[in-house]
Design a protein around this motif. Structure first.
Motif, PDB file in Angstrom:
ATOM      1  N   LYS A 123      81.196   9.929  36.414  1.00 44.46           N
ATOM      2  CA  LYS A 123      81.196   8.471  36.538  1.00 44.46           C
ATOM      3  C   LYS A 123      81.319   8.033  37.989  1.00 44.46           C
ATOM      4  O   LYS A 123      80.947   6.921  38.349  1.00 44.46           O
ATOM      5  CB  LYS A 123      82.360   7.883  35.734  1.00 44.46           C
ATOM      6  N   GLY A 124      81.901   8.918  38.816  1.00 44.21           N
ATOM      7  CA  GLY A 124      82.051   8.603  40.232  1.00 44.21           C
ATOM      8  C   GLY A 124      83.371   7.950  40.583  1.00 44.21           C
ATOM      9  O   GLY A 124      83.496   7.326  41.644  1.00 44.21           O
TER      10      GLY A 124
ATOM     11  N   VAL B 285      72.313   4.678  44.120  1.00 47.30           N
ATOM     12  CA  VAL B 285      72.238   5.954  44.826  1.00 47.30           C
ATOM     13  C   VAL B 285      72.603   7.087  43.869  1.00 47.30           C
ATOM     14  O   VAL B 285      73.535   6.962  43.077  1.00 47.30           O
ATOM     15  CB  VAL B 285      73.197   5.959  46.040  1.00 47.30           C
ATOM     16  N   ARG B 286      71.865   8.193  43.947  1.00 45.94           N
ATOM     17  CA  ARG B 286      72.224   9.396  43.198  1.00 45.94           C
ATOM     18  C   ARG B 286      73.109  10.266  44.091  1.00 45.94           C
ATOM     19  O   ARG B 286      72.720  10.651  45.188  1.00 45.94           O
ATOM     20  CB  ARG B 286      70.983  10.190  42.786  1.00 45.94           C
ATOM     21  N   TYR B 287      74.315  10.576  43.626  1.00 45.63           N
ATOM     22  CA  TYR B 287      75.242  11.446  44.336  1.00 45.63           C
ATOM     23  C   TYR B 287      75.203  12.825  43.676  1.00 45.63           C
ATOM     24  O   TYR B 287      75.257  12.940  42.450  1.00 45.63           O
ATOM     25  CB  TYR B 287      76.670  10.906  44.270  1.00 45.63           C
ATOM     26  N   GLU B 288      75.152  13.877  44.494  1.00 47.94           N
ATOM     27  CA  GLU B 288      75.017  15.214  43.927  1.00 47.94           C
ATOM     28  C   GLU B 288      75.678  16.260  44.801  1.00 47.94           C
ATOM     29  O   GLU B 288      75.541  16.246  46.029  1.00 47.94           O
ATOM     30  CB  GLU B 288      73.537  15.561  43.757  1.00 47.94           C
TER      31      GLU B 288
ATOM     32  N   LYS C 237      72.328   4.398  38.093  1.00 50.95           N
ATOM     33  CA  LYS C 237      72.756   3.706  36.881  1.00 50.95           C
ATOM     34  C   LYS C 237      71.834   2.529  36.585  1.00 50.95           C
ATOM     35  O   LYS C 237      71.508   1.744  37.456  1.00 50.95           O
ATOM     36  CB  LYS C 237      74.197   3.207  37.029  1.00 50.95           C
ATOM     37  N   SER C 238      71.396   2.438  35.352  1.00 46.15           N
ATOM     38  CA  SER C 238      70.584   1.298  34.925  1.00 46.15           C
ATOM     39  C   SER C 238      71.168   0.738  33.646  1.00 46.15           C
ATOM     40  O   SER C 238      71.842   1.437  32.885  1.00 46.15           O
ATOM     41  CB  SER C 238      69.126   1.728  34.698  1.00 46.15           C
ATOM     42  N   SER C 239      70.900  -0.535  33.391  1.00 45.87           N
ATOM     43  CA  SER C 239      71.431  -1.200  32.206  1.00 45.87           C
ATOM     44  C   SER C 239      70.563  -0.854  31.000  1.00 45.87           C
ATOM     45  O   SER C 239      69.370  -1.159  30.964  1.00 45.87           O
ATOM     46  CB  SER C 239      71.446  -2.718  32.427  1.00 45.87           C
ATOM     47  N   ARG C 240      71.184  -0.162  30.001  1.00 45.72           N
ATOM     48  CA  ARG C 240      70.450   0.227  28.799  1.00 45.72           C
ATOM     49  C   ARG C 240      71.301  -0.058  27.569  1.00 45.72           C
ATOM     50  O   ARG C 240      72.513   0.174  27.576  1.00 45.72           O
ATOM     51  CB  ARG C 240      70.090   1.714  28.850  1.00 45.72           C
ATOM     52  N   ASP C 241      70.648  -0.519  26.520  1.00 48.06           N
ATOM     53  CA  ASP C 241      71.321  -0.799  25.254  1.00 48.06           C
ATOM     54  C   ASP C 241      71.229   0.446  24.368  1.00 48.06           C
ATOM     55  O   ASP C 241      70.135   0.881  24.007  1.00 48.06           O
ATOM     56  CB  ASP C 241      70.655  -1.990  24.566  1.00 48.06           C
TER      57      ASP C 241
ATOM     58  N   GLU D 295      65.335  12.361  29.780  1.00 49.33           N
ATOM     59  CA  GLU D 295      66.150  11.146  29.671  1.00 49.33           C
ATOM     60  C   GLU D 295      65.221   9.943  29.596  1.00 49.33           C
ATOM     61  O   GLU D 295      64.268   9.813  30.365  1.00 49.33           O
ATOM     62  CB  GLU D 295      67.090  11.008  30.858  1.00 49.33           C
ATOM     63  N   PHE D 296      65.524   9.034  28.645  1.00 52.01           N
ATOM     64  CA  PHE D 296      64.672   7.886  28.377  1.00 52.01           C
ATOM     65  C   PHE D 296      65.292   6.593  28.931  1.00 52.01           C
ATOM     66  O   PHE D 296      66.509   6.398  28.869  1.00 52.01           O
ATOM     67  CB  PHE D 296      64.448   7.732  26.869  1.00 52.01           C
ATOM     68  N   PHE D 297      64.409   5.714  29.428  1.00 52.94           N
ATOM     69  CA  PHE D 297      64.828   4.414  29.950  1.00 52.94           C
ATOM     70  C   PHE D 297      63.978   3.354  29.264  1.00 52.94           C
ATOM     71  O   PHE D 297      62.823   3.112  29.651  1.00 52.94           O
ATOM     72  CB  PHE D 297      64.642   4.359  31.470  1.00 52.94           C
ATOM     73  N   PRO D 298      64.503   2.732  28.202  1.00 48.13           N
ATOM     74  CA  PRO D 298      63.717   1.750  27.436  1.00 48.13           C
ATOM     75  C   PRO D 298      63.251   0.588  28.309  1.00 48.13           C
ATOM     76  O   PRO D 298      63.975   0.147  29.218  1.00 48.13           O
ATOM     77  CB  PRO D 298      64.700   1.265  26.359  1.00 48.13           C
ATOM     78  N   ALA D 299      62.046   0.095  28.043  1.00 46.86           N
ATOM     79  CA  ALA D 299      61.546  -1.081  28.746  1.00 46.86           C
ATOM     80  C   ALA D 299      62.508  -2.245  28.526  1.00 46.86           C
ATOM     81  O   ALA D 299      62.995  -2.465  27.409  1.00 46.86           O
ATOM     82  CB  ALA D 299      60.148  -1.432  28.243  1.00 46.86           C
ATOM     83  N   ASN D 300      62.816  -2.960  29.601  1.00 42.49           N
ATOM     84  CA  ASN D 300      63.766  -4.082  29.583  1.00 42.49           C
ATOM     85  C   ASN D 300      65.165  -3.661  29.140  1.00 42.49           C
ATOM     86  O   ASN D 300      66.004  -4.503  28.818  1.00 42.49           O
ATOM     87  CB  ASN D 300      63.264  -5.217  28.666  1.00 42.49           C
ATOM     88  N   GLY D 301      65.403  -2.359  29.086  1.00 38.69           N
ATOM     89  CA  GLY D 301      66.717  -1.855  28.727  1.00 38.69           C
ATOM     90  C   GLY D 301      66.987  -1.810  27.241  1.00 38.69           C
ATOM     91  O   GLY D 301      67.987  -1.214  26.819  1.00 38.69           O
TER      92      GLY D 301
END
Length: 488
Positions: free
Chosen positions: A180-181, A245-248, A274-278, A393-399
């Motif tokens: 989570k960071g 930012v991706r931290y690794e 991080k993106s907003s996803r339902d 990993e999936f990222f739905p359109a409009n979240g």
């Protein structure tokens, strides 16, 4: 030979009312007897009691190359016994007497119908070449019980352990963790030692090479009596709160004296963008069926065929959800197991899927990767990269779209080889889209990139299409070059 003190094995079972010899018999023509019952599987590893396999024959010798405790079962063939039966045995070695120990010190006790007991042979230091240990059944407290099988050819009243060349290695069972960071956050991970280890050989050794993208501390548990793995704890020392930012950070196992880094040697700790996803969009559910351990997704990739021409080549792979804890931001409840206790609930990542075997130590064909190579090993111990347990990993359109969006090949290092001495670390990545193309039929279309200087001279890539049903429209031919098979 060096004589080691005699230990006792107690076999406790239930005697019949009469103590005559006939009362021990399984049948009218079989007398009771005690013998070593050491069974070896096809991969030359012991079948450990209480596992059974009626097709295996008890061995009277075994070449041991592992420093793990060796379990040697002794079986009493008889009807259930009423009184305890004591079997004395001796242990002799041609080498150094304090290089191993036999436990328990005095006796083993069985109750009721438990007619098998185990001698535990522990190794306390590296042994000399050509050393062996011989265990011998000496006496039985009940004279009606015969020592060894009731034949003259395979008596199994002695068992010799030939101590071969020791092969010790270390590996990661998991290749990546997401964080989570948050400062103070801890990730627990293991380093496995499949053939065991000696604590004094690794406690002061530097077994990792570090590539750090953030600050953390690293500790490990006491070694204890478990000599097959070490538990480590990585604790974050800074806040990583820029969601764009991706931290690794990456830990790489290295070779040290007596221990070879094999299999998965890289562990990546990352905080993804991080993106907003339902989670209710739940795209992972379109490509998995947790009720079916043999659920397949089907794919095609643009690859060189046997004639050397580019063509769509088919593959399939067992596909599974990614299990997470309930506090994972992408967690969605899969099952409450029919109870009101929340502690046994099962959560899945709503946006990730992976490929793995249903059971066993073989591999599946994630991304059709087995076509990329010749001479590859299908063993998970050598080529764990064929099983990618967290792959897409999936990222739905409009979240929140339930029918389409973008897809990411989760960046990670995978290991593929032809033998334990010849493995390659390959970085994979890629991206594309997914969409419901007809009622209930979903297509994933993406580019997969593989990077390895030795095998590919850098990065190679090709196009993929995957489906959640074996019936799908054949992709149209492409007018682009394609990779060719590489010999490992």
């Amino acid at each position: 030979m060096t004589r080691i003190k005699i230990f006792s094995i107690i076999f406790t079972a239930i005697l019949f009312t009469s103590c005559s010899k006939d009362d021990y018999k399984i049948g009218s023509d079989i007398d009771p007897f005690v013998r070593f019952n050491f069974l070896v599987k096809s991969d030359n590893t012991p079948l450990e009691y209480p596992a059974v396999n009626g097709s295996l024959v008890p061995q009277n010798t075994y070449e041991n190359k592992s420093v793990k405790t060796l379990k040697v079962p002794v079986a009493l063939t008889a009807r259930s016994l009423k009184e305890s039966v004591t079997v004395h045995f001796s242990a002799e070695t041609t080498g150094i007497s304090d290089s191993f120990s036999v436990n328990p010190v005095n006796e083993l006790s069985f109750q009721g119908n438990k007619l098998t007991d185990t001698i535990y042979v522990s190794f306390d230091k590296r042994w000399a070449a050509s050393q062996n240990i011989t265990l011998k059944l000496e006496t039985v407290s009940n004279p009606d019980i015969h020592i060894g099988n009731l034949n003259t050819e395979y008596t199994n009243d002695t068992f010799k352990i030939d101590l071969g060349a020791i092969s010790t290695n270390h590996t990661f069972p998991v290749t990546s963790y997401n964080i989570k960071g948050e400062i103070g956050e801890t990730i627990d991970f293991r380093v496995n030692y499949p053939n065991g280890f000696f604590p004094e050989e690794i406690e002061n050794a530097s077994i990792f090479k570090f590539q750090n993208g953030f600050e953390y501390s690293l500790t490990h548990d006491d070694y204890g009596d478990n000599r097959t793995s070490v538990n480590y704890h990585l604790t974050l020392l800074e806040d990583l709160q820029n969601d764009d930012v991706r931290y690794e950070s990456k830990l790489t196992l290295i070779n040290i004296p007596n221990y070879t880094a094999t299999g998965n040697i890289n562990l990546t700790i990352a905080k993804p963008i991080k993106s907003s996803r339902d989670v209710k969009a739940y795209p992972a559910s379109k490509f998995t069926d947790p009720t079916n351990a043999f659920y397949l997704t089907y794919g095609e990739h643009w690859f060189s065929n046997t004639s050397g021409n580019c063509a769509w080549q088919t593959f399939n792979a067992l596909t599974f959800p990614v299990i997470v804890t309930k506090d994972d931001p992408n967690a969605i409840l899969y099952s409450d197991r029919g109870t009101t206790n929340p502690n046994d609930d099962i959560y899945h990542d709503a946006f990730k899927i992976g490929f793995n075997v249903a059971s066993g130590t073989n591999t599946v064909n994630s991304f059709g990767l087995k076509r990329w190579f010749s001479n590859e090993s299908n063993s998970a111990a050598i080529s764990p990269g064929f099983n990618i347990t967290s792959a897409l990993e999936f990222f739905p359109a409009n979240g929140n779209s339930k029918t389409e969006g973008t897809v990411l090949v989760i960046p990670q290092d995978i290991t593929i080889g032809s033998s334990a001495a010849n493995t390659h670390i390959i970085a994979i990545s890629g991206e594309g889209t997914y969409k419901e193309i007809s009622n209930g039929l979903y297509e994933i279309s993406f580019e997969l990139k593989l990077t390895n200087e030795e095998l590919f001279g850098g990065t190679v890539s090709t196009q993929y299409k995957m489906y959640n049903n074996k019936t799908y429209p054949k992709p149209a031919a492409l007018s682009i070059p394609c990779p060719k098979e590489v010999t490992l």
